[in-house]
Design a protein around this motif. Structure first.
Motif, PDB file in Angstrom:
ATOM      1  N   CYS A  46     -10.855  -5.230   6.907  1.00 33.91           N
ATOM      2  CA  CYS A  46     -10.066  -6.580   6.360  1.00 33.91           C
ATOM      3  C   CYS A  46     -11.760  -6.767   5.923  1.00 33.91           C
ATOM      4  O   CYS A  46     -11.906  -7.743   5.999  1.00 33.91           O
ATOM      5  CB  CYS A  46      -9.193  -6.775   7.266  1.00 33.91           C
ATOM      6  SG  CYS A  46      -8.028  -6.724   7.776  1.00 33.91           S
ATOM      7  N   SER A  66      -9.116  -0.487   5.452  1.00 35.28           N
ATOM      8  CA  SER A  66      -9.112  -0.445   6.861  1.00 35.28           C
ATOM      9  C   SER A  66     -10.096  -1.424   7.469  1.00 35.28           C
ATOM     10  O   SER A  66      -9.731  -2.056   8.776  1.00 35.28           O
ATOM     11  CB  SER A  66     -10.266   1.124   6.584  1.00 35.28           C
ATOM     12  OG  SER A  66     -10.721   0.606   6.251  1.00 35.28           O
ATOM     13  N   SER A  95       6.551   3.755   5.638  1.00 32.67           N
ATOM     14  CA  SER A  95       6.332   4.854   6.248  1.00 32.67           C
ATOM     15  C   SER A  95       5.346   4.212   7.564  1.00 32.67           C
ATOM     16  O   SER A  95       4.416   5.338   8.107  1.00 32.67           O
ATOM     17  CB  SER A  95       5.238   5.097   5.096  1.00 32.67           C
ATOM     18  OG  SER A  95       4.331   3.694   4.774  1.00 32.67           O
ATOM     19  N   GLY A  96       5.331   3.540   8.374  1.00 26.86           N
ATOM     20  CA  GLY A  96       4.246   3.267   8.947  1.00 26.86           C
ATOM     21  C   GLY A  96       3.278   2.437   9.005  1.00 26.86           C
ATOM     22  O   GLY A  96       2.413   2.279  10.166  1.00 26.86           O
ATOM     23  N   THR A  97       2.451   2.777   8.155  1.00 23.78           N
ATOM     24  CA  THR A  97       1.092   2.658   7.363  1.00 23.78           C
ATOM     25  C   THR A  97       1.185   1.473   6.340  1.00 23.78           C
ATOM     26  O   THR A  97       0.162   1.024   5.750  1.00 23.78           O
ATOM     27  CB  THR A  97       1.068   3.417   7.215  1.00 23.78           C
ATOM     28  OG1 THR A  97       1.530   4.519   5.937  1.00 23.78           O
ATOM     29  CG2 THR A  97       0.386   4.550   8.038  1.00 23.78           C
ATOM     30  N   CYS A  98       2.519   0.978   5.952  1.00 17.44           N
ATOM     31  CA  CYS A  98       2.724  -0.221   5.091  1.00 17.44           C
ATOM     32  C   CYS A  98       1.924  -1.629   5.638  1.00 17.44           C
ATOM     33  O   CYS A  98       2.102  -2.096   6.400  1.00 17.44           O
ATOM     34  CB  CYS A  98       3.935  -0.532   4.177  1.00 17.44           C
ATOM     35  SG  CYS A  98       4.061  -1.341   3.328  1.00 17.44           S
ATOM     36  N   ALA A  99       1.183  -1.781   4.414  1.00 24.59           N
ATOM     37  CA  ALA A  99       0.503  -3.181   4.165  1.00 24.59           C
ATOM     38  C   ALA A  99       0.984  -4.095   3.301  1.00 24.59           C
ATOM     39  O   ALA A  99       0.653  -3.805   1.844  1.00 24.59           O
ATOM     40  CB  ALA A  99      -1.242  -3.271   4.344  1.00 24.59           C
ATOM     41  N   TYR A 120      -3.706  -0.785  -5.850  1.00 26.69           N
ATOM     42  CA  TYR A 120      -3.692  -0.299  -4.972  1.00 26.69           C
ATOM     43  C   TYR A 120      -4.136   1.604  -5.134  1.00 26.69           C
ATOM     44  O   TYR A 120      -3.209   1.892  -5.771  1.00 26.69           O
ATOM     45  CB  TYR A 120      -3.545  -0.249  -3.721  1.00 26.69           C
ATOM     46  CG  TYR A 120      -3.211   0.775  -2.021  1.00 26.69           C
ATOM     47  CD1 TYR A 120      -4.348   0.243  -1.052  1.00 26.69           C
ATOM     48  CD2 TYR A 120      -2.444   1.688  -1.807  1.00 26.69           C
ATOM     49  CE1 TYR A 120      -4.009   0.968  -0.098  1.00 26.69           C
ATOM     50  CE2 TYR A 120      -3.458   2.263  -0.648  1.00 26.69           C
ATOM     51  CZ  TYR A 120      -3.653   2.107  -0.067  1.00 26.69           C
ATOM     52  OH  TYR A 120      -3.893   2.851   1.060  1.00 26.69           O
ATOM     53  N   SER A 179       1.008  -0.957   0.093  1.00 27.58           N
ATOM     54  CA  SER A 179      -0.084  -0.016   0.116  1.00 27.58           C
ATOM     55  C   SER A 179       1.486   1.611  -0.002  1.00 27.58           C
ATOM     56  O   SER A 179       0.129   2.160  -0.207  1.00 27.58           O
ATOM     57  CB  SER A 179      -0.759  -0.218   1.252  1.00 27.58           C
ATOM     58  OG  SER A 179      -0.115  -0.093   2.413  1.00 27.58           O
ATOM     59  N   SER A 180       1.902   1.289   0.514  1.00 30.78           N
ATOM     60  CA  SER A 180       2.944   2.366   0.762  1.00 30.78           C
ATOM     61  C   SER A 180       4.427   1.680   1.335  1.00 30.78           C
ATOM     62  O   SER A 180       4.495   1.417   1.300  1.00 30.78           O
ATOM     63  CB  SER A 180       2.487   2.915   1.739  1.00 30.78           C
ATOM     64  OG  SER A 180       2.356   2.834   3.535  1.00 30.78           O
ATOM     65  N   ASP A 233      -6.780   3.063   0.125  1.00 34.57           N
ATOM     66  CA  ASP A 233      -7.148   1.919   0.878  1.00 34.57           C
ATOM     67  C   ASP A 233      -7.795   1.125   0.517  1.00 34.57           C
ATOM     68  O   ASP A 233      -8.347   0.296   1.492  1.00 34.57           O
ATOM     69  CB  ASP A 233      -8.053   2.824   1.732  1.00 34.57           C
ATOM     70  CG  ASP A 233      -7.709   2.076   3.238  1.00 34.57           C
ATOM     71  OD1 ASP A 233      -6.385   1.634   3.557  1.00 34.57           O
ATOM     72  OD2 ASP A 233      -8.672   2.368   4.384  1.00 34.57           O
ATOM     73  N   HIS A 293       2.622  -6.637   7.636  1.00 38.88           N
ATOM     74  CA  HIS A 293       3.250  -5.883   7.836  1.00 38.88           C
ATOM     75  C   HIS A 293       4.880  -5.582   8.139  1.00 38.88           C
ATOM     76  O   HIS A 293       5.396  -6.541   8.484  1.00 38.88           O
ATOM     77  CB  HIS A 293       2.791  -5.075   8.855  1.00 38.88           C
ATOM     78  CG  HIS A 293       1.279  -4.329   8.632  1.00 38.88           C
ATOM     79  ND1 HIS A 293       0.054  -3.667   7.838  1.00 38.88           N
ATOM     80  CD2 HIS A 293       0.425  -5.706   9.356  1.00 38.88           C
ATOM     81  CE1 HIS A 293      -1.057  -3.946   8.076  1.00 38.88           C
ATOM     82  NE2 HIS A 293      -0.629  -5.085   8.928  1.00 38.88           N
TER      83      HIS A 293
END
Length: 296
Positions: free
Chosen positions: A226, A224, A155-159, A204, A150-151, A207, A177
């Motif tokens: 799932c 977000s 970034s701390g938000t990567c999935a 992607y 995803s990112s 979100d 993650h």
């Protein structure tokens, strides 16, 4: 001039209270504007090498890179550690020595990062060819047909999402993650048949992860929550797959789904046939083939 060890130095004279004294300047004392001028004349592979020297060089190397430049191809030969960069428009070819990528395959790329899988098909990791940063993922012993992230992994938000159509009416999703110790797997069922083998890669956007099959089915995985949903467009079933004309039967066919600035684009290809391109607008696919031909 250089010293006895070949180190590049510059001579300068400073006026101090005690009179004239010599001050030795090294290349690290170059101003940012001079560094940018030097970086401007470097080819891409040398720009990448300079990028990892220090913070000042990194800033200068990144500053002079051309924005919105056409994409390059990156390939990995099977028999050595060299990475090949190809400029398709200028028809130029460069090589980089990246031993970290020996014996690996690219699964997905975005945001300047490569998602790699080693030849044992279990070890996966992120790699940034510009900074040489490597981030390992937990072992992936699950089979999949499409994978995406995803990112950026920093970034701390990567999935990372891996997809495998399990049956015609179910899809298996595995999630991971950076920093996790295992993959989480869940099966999703739906009422509309999904082609097991003829479908696009994962994409992607906003979100959500999307995948489109030849049967005209768009699978939508909400990161977000799932949860998974799907929608079918009978008028957009792959014409090369679902047609009474046998002339396309033995031809190589592909389905591509792409994202640009949050919008989804769909393309069908079949051997030398003209690609069919669509854009998703308000839950409807608008044909873009004529625009593609005019701008090609």
């Amino acid at each position: 001039m250089t010293d006895r060890r070949g180190k590049l130095i510059f001579s300068n004279e400073d006026v101090s209270k005690n009179g004239l004294e010599k001050k030795v300047l090294t290349i690290t004392d170059l101003t940012s504007s001079l560094l940018e001028i030097i970086m401007y004349y470097l080819v891409l592979k040398d720009n990448i090498r300079a990028f990892v020297v220090c913070k000042a060089w990194r800033k200068a190397a990144e500053y002079v890179r051309v924005v919105e430049k056409h994409p390059w191809f990156i390939t990995f030969p099977k028999h050595d550690d060299l990475t090949i960069l190809i400029d398709p428009l200028e028809r130029k070819r460069y090589t980089l020595n990246l031993p970290e990528l020996a014996g690996t395959d690219v699964c997905y790329s975005k945001y300047g990062w490569l998602l790699m899988r080693r030849s044992n098909l279990v070890d996966m990791f992120f790699f940034n060819p510009y900074t040489l940063e490597l981030i390992n993922l937990p072992k992936c012993e699950l089979s999949f047909q499409a994978i995406a992230f995803s990112s950026a992994p920093t970034s701390g938000t990567c999935a990372v999402i891996a997809l495998r159509p399990f049956t015609r009416y179910s899809v298996r999703i595995s999630i991971c993650h950076p920093g996790a110790i295992e993959w989480i797997t869940q099966d999703f069922s739906f009422s509309i048949g999904f082609d097991l083998y003829m479908h696009s890669d994962l994409v992607y956007a906003n979100d959500h992860f999307y995948c489109f099959s030849s049967g005209g089915v768009l699978v939508d995985f909400d990161l977000s929550s799932c949860t998974m949903s799907h929608q079918a467009w009978n008028e957009h079933r792959c014409p090369y797959m679902h047609n009474d004309n046998d002339e396309w039967f033995n031809m190589l066919k592909r389905i591509y789904l792409a994202e640009q600035k949050g919008e989804l684009f769909l393309m069908y290809t079949c051997s030398s046939e003209i690609p069919m391109v669509y854009k998703l607008v308000s839950s409807s696919w608008e044909e873009m083939s004529s625009i593609l031909l005019l701008t090609a």
